[in-house]
Design a protein around this motif. Structure first.
Motif, PDB file in Angstrom:
ATOM      1  N   ALA A 127     -50.827   5.720  31.720  1.00  0.00           N
ATOM      2  CA  ALA A 127     -50.129   5.918  32.999  1.00  0.00           C
ATOM      3  C   ALA A 127     -48.636   6.180  32.777  1.00  0.00           C
ATOM      4  O   ALA A 127     -48.052   7.077  33.395  1.00  0.00           O
ATOM      5  CB  ALA A 127     -50.320   4.695  33.892  1.00  0.00           C
ATOM      6  N   LEU A 128     -48.014   5.418  31.889  1.00  0.00           N
ATOM      7  CA  LEU A 128     -46.588   5.630  31.599  1.00  0.00           C
ATOM      8  C   LEU A 128     -46.346   7.015  31.010  1.00  0.00           C
ATOM      9  O   LEU A 128     -45.330   7.649  31.285  1.00  0.00           O
ATOM     10  CB  LEU A 128     -46.084   4.564  30.626  1.00  0.00           C
ATOM     11  N   THR A 129     -47.289   7.483  30.199  1.00  0.00           N
ATOM     12  CA  THR A 129     -47.153   8.807  29.574  1.00  0.00           C
ATOM     13  C   THR A 129     -47.392   9.926  30.575  1.00  0.00           C
ATOM     14  O   THR A 129     -46.710  10.948  30.557  1.00  0.00           O
ATOM     15  CB  THR A 129     -48.143   8.938  28.398  1.00  0.00           C
ATOM     16  N   ALA A 130     -48.363   9.736  31.466  1.00  0.00           N
ATOM     17  CA  ALA A 130     -48.717  10.787  32.421  1.00  0.00           C
ATOM     18  C   ALA A 130     -47.718  10.888  33.576  1.00  0.00           C
ATOM     19  O   ALA A 130     -47.521  11.977  34.122  1.00  0.00           O
ATOM     20  CB  ALA A 130     -50.116  10.529  32.974  1.00  0.00           C
ATOM     21  N   PHE A 131     -47.092   9.777  33.941  1.00  0.00           N
ATOM     22  CA  PHE A 131     -46.194   9.763  35.102  1.00  0.00           C
ATOM     23  C   PHE A 131     -44.832   9.154  34.739  1.00  0.00           C
ATOM     24  O   PHE A 131     -44.393   8.194  35.368  1.00  0.00           O
ATOM     25  CB  PHE A 131     -46.827   8.968  36.251  1.00  0.00           C
ATOM     26  N   PRO A 132     -44.144   9.688  33.730  1.00  0.00           N
ATOM     27  CA  PRO A 132     -42.892   9.044  33.292  1.00  0.00           C
ATOM     28  C   PRO A 132     -41.816   9.027  34.369  1.00  0.00           C
ATOM     29  O   PRO A 132     -41.119   8.019  34.537  1.00  0.00           O
ATOM     30  CB  PRO A 132     -42.468   9.911  32.091  1.00  0.00           C
ATOM     31  N   GLU A 133     -41.679  10.117  35.117  1.00  0.00           N
ATOM     32  CA  GLU A 133     -40.636  10.157  36.145  1.00  0.00           C
ATOM     33  C   GLU A 133     -40.925   9.173  37.264  1.00  0.00           C
ATOM     34  O   GLU A 133     -40.008   8.558  37.813  1.00  0.00           O
ATOM     35  CB  GLU A 133     -40.512  11.574  36.694  1.00  0.00           C
ATOM     36  N   GLU A 134     -42.203   9.006  37.586  1.00  0.00           N
ATOM     37  CA  GLU A 134     -42.592   8.065  38.647  1.00  0.00           C
ATOM     38  C   GLU A 134     -42.171   6.642  38.294  1.00  0.00           C
ATOM     39  O   GLU A 134     -41.585   5.922  39.111  1.00  0.00           O
ATOM     40  CB  GLU A 134     -44.109   8.144  38.858  1.00  0.00           C
ATOM     41  N   PHE A 135     -42.471   6.231  37.055  1.00  0.00           N
ATOM     42  CA  PHE A 135     -42.123   4.869  36.647  1.00  0.00           C
ATOM     43  C   PHE A 135     -40.618   4.706  36.478  1.00  0.00           C
ATOM     44  O   PHE A 135     -40.077   3.631  36.764  1.00  0.00           O
ATOM     45  CB  PHE A 135     -42.877   4.504  35.367  1.00  0.00           C
ATOM     46  N   GLU A 136     -39.927   5.740  36.035  1.00  0.00           N
ATOM     47  CA  GLU A 136     -38.472   5.650  35.910  1.00  0.00           C
ATOM     48  C   GLU A 136     -37.824   5.481  37.276  1.00  0.00           C
ATOM     49  O   GLU A 136     -36.895   4.689  37.447  1.00  0.00           O
ATOM     50  CB  GLU A 136     -37.927   6.908  35.218  1.00  0.00           C
ATOM     51  N   ARG A 137     -38.308   6.226  38.273  1.00  0.00           N
ATOM     52  CA  ARG A 137     -37.738   6.095  39.628  1.00  0.00           C
ATOM     53  C   ARG A 137     -37.940   4.686  40.167  1.00  0.00           C
ATOM     54  O   ARG A 137     -37.024   4.088  40.739  1.00  0.00           O
ATOM     55  CB  ARG A 137     -38.382   7.120  40.571  1.00  0.00           C
ATOM     56  N   HIS A 138     -39.145   4.158  39.979  1.00  0.00           N
ATOM     57  CA  HIS A 138     -39.392   2.791  40.449  1.00  0.00           C
ATOM     58  C   HIS A 138     -38.524   1.792  39.693  1.00  0.00           C
ATOM     59  O   HIS A 138     -37.982   0.857  40.285  1.00  0.00           O
ATOM     60  CB  HIS A 138     -40.871   2.433  40.281  1.00  0.00           C
ATOM     61  N   ALA A 139     -38.419   1.986  38.397  1.00  0.00           N
ATOM     62  CA  ALA A 139     -37.642   1.038  37.590  1.00  0.00           C
ATOM     63  C   ALA A 139     -36.175   1.016  38.009  1.00  0.00           C
ATOM     64  O   ALA A 139     -35.513  -0.027  37.908  1.00  0.00           O
ATOM     65  CB  ALA A 139     -37.760   1.392  36.111  1.00  0.00           C
ATOM     66  N   HIS A 140     -35.673   2.136  38.499  1.00  0.00           N
ATOM     67  CA  HIS A 140     -34.274   2.189  38.909  1.00  0.00           C
ATOM     68  C   HIS A 140     -34.089   1.929  40.397  1.00  0.00           C
ATOM     69  O   HIS A 140     -33.009   2.168  40.947  1.00  0.00           O
ATOM     70  CB  HIS A 140     -33.670   3.539  38.515  1.00  0.00           C
ATOM     71  N   GLY A 141     -35.146   1.427  41.047  1.00  0.00           N
ATOM     72  CA  GLY A 141     -35.000   0.953  42.410  1.00  0.00           C
ATOM     73  C   GLY A 141     -35.165   1.982  43.497  1.00  0.00           C
ATOM     74  O   GLY A 141     -34.927   1.684  44.666  1.00  0.00           O
TER      75      GLY A 141
END
Length: 508
Positions: A399-413
């Motif tokens: 999931a982290l590999t397939a959706f890196p931008e998605e998780f980065e956006r969530h991680a940055h609030g």
């Protein structure tokens, strides 16, 4: 290959547990007859398929080789090699052996084995008895986890009357790891349905300690079809290198029979959906396909290998556009952590820690929180009594590999604004997992009003390092981030500025 026309079968009757809607692309084989009745009893089964032939062990091995029959439970191991291994083990065990049907289906995204045992149970029993008679097995044991499935199998056994070898069905504890080989045989032996933690081949020591042929429900049903059709008849559909049909569970509630080599996009279209944001293929130990890959992929081992994917347990889970990918991943990770057998540290401690770290990152924990997730994944890999820790880590990593931008956006609030809809199904009830914390207040900034500033330079003395003066004696910037530790000094600078040119913006 000529593209087969879609065929829709009878929708399943709603039950207390999920029961799939059935369909096929092209003429069904495993699901044949279900367009006329919801379940094939013994008489209807024989009218549809005829009496199965009797085969020797050598003939059965040759049939499995000629049809390239492989296990349909996830690993795709050649069935002929399993048969040969059990034959070798039987010779060393004074001719004793057993046959086990794995119908536990602990994967909540899969219902294909449930569909077979609820609607065409005799096809499964035919395959298991065919193998048992060829091997000289003393017993055929079927392991299931659902009450309705157990009832259906018991009814099918009763419809057959006394048979040799004996048939029995056992309801086991419903858990993701119940279907692991040693966990399944332990449960069927009357013990706890837990993985042994030892590399024990069922072909050497399985049910009651004797060599055991263990495979899943669909594999035995395919064997029963192949025995009736013969290798040439079986090969009339599918691909030359991968003949026959397979069962897929789409979106956790539709079971579809398709020939090998069919485009994945056609399967999704039959089920009224599309790749969405991506497709999880193979179940929760599987791999994500991007929308572009899902649109062009065909369902064969060779074609999917080019995308780094496998069919696994046959689960196809498209992620809808209106669903939060990050939140769905957290939800499944929490569920997988709760499905631990509870007997080794990497599962008992490591998987909840991985799920908690992922939830923290998705709630706005920052890039450092994602680094913690990766550390937790490394900590559980290769350290469990079974493959559950590895598979869970692989699910999160994919999931982290397939959706890196998605998780980065969530991680940055920033989040995505989409809800968690349960597109990735789990069993039981989980507390709702927040997909993102409210965005943090904007960082306070120190502003300079150029219309008032006279270049006194006092602010640079009061907040050194934050305000820097240019060659002309004026601040280099009129908009400066203000760390929390500098707030008191900045307030002092605002109060003491002779021209009243400073102010603080942002914050609470």
């Amino acid at each position: 290959m000529t593209a087969p026309a879609p065929t829709r079968l009878l929708p399943a009757v709603p039950e207390s547990e999920p029961v799939p809607t059935l369909a096929s692309l092209g003429p069904p084989r495993l699901l044949a007859g279900l367009d006329e009745m919801p379940r094939l009893d013994r008489v209807a089964h024989l009218a549809r398929h005829g009496t199965p032939p009797r085969m020797s062990a050598q003939e059965l091995v040759a049939l499995a080789e000629d049809t390239d029959l492989r296990g349909r439970g996830g690993a795709g191991f050649p069935f002929a090699r399993k048969l040969t291994a059990v034959l070798d083990g039987t010779r060393r065990a004074d001719g004793k052996c057993a046959v086990v049907v794995n119908g536990s289906e602990g994967e909540p995204s899969c219902l294909k084995d449930t569909a077979l045992l609820l609607h065409v149970p005799h096809l499964v029993l035919d395959g298991a008895l065919l193998a048992a008679e060829a091997l000289g097995a003393q017993e055929v044991a079927i392991g299931v986890t659902r009450q309705d499935v157990e009832d259906s199998v018991r009814r099918a056994i009763a419809e057959r009357g006394p048979v040799r070898p004996a048939l029995r069905v056992t309801k086991l504890t419903e858990r993701f790891v119940t279907g692991e080989g040693t966990a399944l045989t332990n449960g069927l032996n009357g013990g706890p349905g837990l993985p042994s933690g030892r590399k024990v081949r069922s072909s050497e020591r399985g049910l009651n300690g004797i060599p055991t042929l263990l495979s899943n429900t669909e594999t035995y049903a395919q064997l029963a079809l192949a025995a009736r059709l013969g290798a040439l008849g079986y090969r009339t559909t599918g691909l030359p290198a991968e003949p026959g049909t397979l069962l897929l569970t789409v979106s956790g509630n539709r079971v579809v029979e398709v020939p090998y080599g069919i485009p994945l996009a056609r399967v999704l279209a039959l089920c009224g959906t599309d790749p969405g944001q991506g497709v999880m293929l193979g179940g929760y130990h599987g791999t994500w396909l991007s929308p572009e890959d899902a649109a062009t992929a065909t369902l064969s081992r060779q074609a999917l290998a080019e995308h780094g994917a496998v069919l696994g347990a046959g689960a196809v889970l498209p992620m809808p556009h209106d669903t939060c990918v990050a939140g769905e991943t957290v939800r499944v990770a929490r569920w997988m952590a709760g499905e631990s057998a509870g007997q080794c540290g990497p599962c008992v401690l490591g998987l909840p820690a991985l799920a908690d770290a992922l939830a923290h990152a998705v709630r706005g924990g920052g890039s450092a929180a994602l680094d913690v997730v990766r550390t937790r994944m490394r900590a559980v890999r290769g350290r469990g009594a079974c493959s559950h820790p590895d598979g869970t880590a692989r699910f999160v990593d994919s999931a982290l590999t397939a959706f890196p931008e998605e998780f980065e956006r969530h991680a940055h609030g920033f989040g995505c604004g989409r809800p968690v809809t349960g597109a990735l199904p789990v069993t039981g009830h989980l507390p709702p997992t927040p997909t993102a914390a409210p965005p943090p207040p904007p960082q306070e900034r120190l502003l300079v009003d150029w219309t008032l500033c006279r270049g006194h330079g006092l602010c640079a003395d009061l907040v050194p390092g934050m305000v820097r003066l240019g060659p002309d004696g004026y601040p280099e910037s009129a908009n400066m981030p203000m760390p929390a530790r500098m707030r008191r000094r900045a307030q002092l600078a605002v109060r003491r500025c002779p021209a009243l040119a400073l102010r603080i913006q942002g914050g609470n």
